[in-house]
Enzyme design. Structure first.
Site, PDB file in Angstrom:
ATOM      1  N   HIS A 332      44.850  12.876 -51.872  1.00 49.05           N
ATOM      2  CA  HIS A 332      45.001  11.744 -51.013  1.00 49.05           C
ATOM      3  C   HIS A 332      44.158  10.418 -51.039  1.00 49.05           C
ATOM      4  CE1 HIS A 332      46.960  10.369 -47.554  1.00 49.05           C
ATOM      5  NE2 HIS A 332      46.519  11.463 -46.536  1.00 49.05           N
ATOM      6  N   ARG A 333      43.270  10.479 -51.746  1.00 51.56           N
ATOM      7  CA  ARG A 333      42.251   9.571 -52.165  1.00 51.56           C
ATOM      8  C   ARG A 333      43.115   8.401 -52.916  1.00 51.56           C
ATOM      9  NH1 ARG A 333      37.497  12.156 -55.315  1.00 51.56           N
ATOM     10  NH2 ARG A 333      39.165  13.035 -56.261  1.00 51.56           N
TER      11      ARG A 333
END
Length: 361
Positions: A332-333
């Site tokens: 998700h980064r």
């Protein structure tokens, strides 16, 4: 005339007072307050028979660290009782050292991650017979890599289903036609690899790596797709390189060859390196879905479940279709849910129509 006084005998110099040990000179004075130390550090002190109130702290704010406890124990200032023979039934010295090592590790972990408090495992043998096996070879490497991935990468998963009815019919027909020739081991995985490659060209964020120390995203402009292979020695990930330049038949042959050599234990390490994206397929073993762990330092992995015949609605009619469950786990980064939805949506579209895959080839 006064008589000459006899000289007094020379006095021997008084012996110097013994110096106090340096540790004692810097030992903390008793204040009546508890010594600042993590719970795991206190356990370490108890294991080593060290009075934590006598330990010289070097941590921030006068905090006693595990190194301080070890230093104090090695200086010989621990109570003499620690050197006496252990009474019958006491834990063996080797086990004490192992427990001390665990406590030291736990202290470091709890100091790094707030609210993390590691506890040693219970004595399972107290409840019944047990068997102990050392973690070795591939299983140990897998364990280390999975812990690294789960600790560093914020995983998010996107689920979807692909209608592979027409694709599976085409695959079976071509596989039968090619028996004994190139492409004779044509599997669904080869089509998925080709579809994934096309998707990665359109969504480069999933064909990348994130350097957390330099805070940089590294986009790889080549496509090396790994696939998880179940072997008798554990899970390995052979890598099919340059998938954008290979046909589906070539991909099928590469996958079959690497999977065979992986099971035989003859696949060299260089053929398990350099991957940019990984696929894991538990379909042949069963299971409706899975949540895979990203193969660090990659940023995404696709999980494939078992193809099943299901009733679905097509043009207002209930029909039976072959449905492939898909799970994309991603970092998700580097990507958001909308990116994953678009990526998987395009993958579903291509797997649902063999003609689109043929155009990619």
């Amino acid at each position: 005339v006064e008589a000459e006084a006899e000289p007094e005998p020379a006095k021997e110099p008084a012996p110097a007072a013994p110096e106090k040990p340096a540790a004692a000179a810097t030992a903390p004075a008793a204040t009546g307050r508890p010594v600042p130390a993590a719970p795991a550090t206190r356990r370490l002190a108890r294991e080593l028979k060290v009075d934590i109130n006598q330990v010289t702290p070097t941590g921030p704010g006068g905090r006693v660290t595990p190194e301080d406890v070890h230093r104090h124990a090695e200086s010989g200032t621990a109570p003499a009782a620690a050197a006496t023979a252990a009474p019958p039934g006491h834990v063996a010295a080797r086990e004490v050292r192992e427990d001390a090592a665990f406590v030291e590790f736990a202290a470091h972990a709890s100091a790094t991650i707030p609210f993390l408090e590691l506890e040693p495992l219970p004595d399972f043998s107290a409840e019944g017979p047990v068997e102990i096996e050392q973690l070795r070879s591939i299983r140990r490497k897998v364990a280390r890599k999975m812990v690294t991935s789960m600790a560093l990468v914020p995983h998010v998963a996107h689920f979807d289903e692909a209608d592979v009815t027409e694709l599976d019919e085409f695959r079976r027909r071509e596989k039968d036609r090619r028996q004994g020739k190139s492409g004779g081991s044509l599997t669904l995985l080869a089509f998925v690899v080709k579809a994934i490659t096309a998707g990665l060209r359109a969504a480069p964020a999933f064909n990348a790596s994130l350097d957390p120390f330099r805070e940089e995203i590294i986009y790889t402009h080549y496509y090396n797709i790994g696939f998880a292979a179940d072997t008798g020695r554990g899970l390995v990930v052979p890598v099919v390189k340059d998938t954008d330049t290979k046909s589906i038949i070539q991909l099928a042959d590469d996958i079959a060859d690497k999977a065979t050599r992986a099971r035989e234990g003859t696949l060299p390490p260089d053929e398990m390196r350099g991957g940019t994206f990984t696929i894991t397929n538990v379909g042949p073993l069963g299971g409706t879905a899975l949540l895979p762990t990203i193969n660090y330092p990659e940023v995404a992995i696709l999980g494939m479940g078992k193809v099943q015949e299901k009733p679905v609605v097509r043009d207002g009619q209930i029909v039976i279709r072959k449905i492939l469950p898909l799970t994309l786990a991603f970092d998700h980064r580097i990507a958001d849910g909308a990116d994953a939805a678009r990526f998987v949506g395009e993958l579903v579209r291509q797997l649902s129509d063999p003609n689109l895959l043929l155009l990619e080839t």
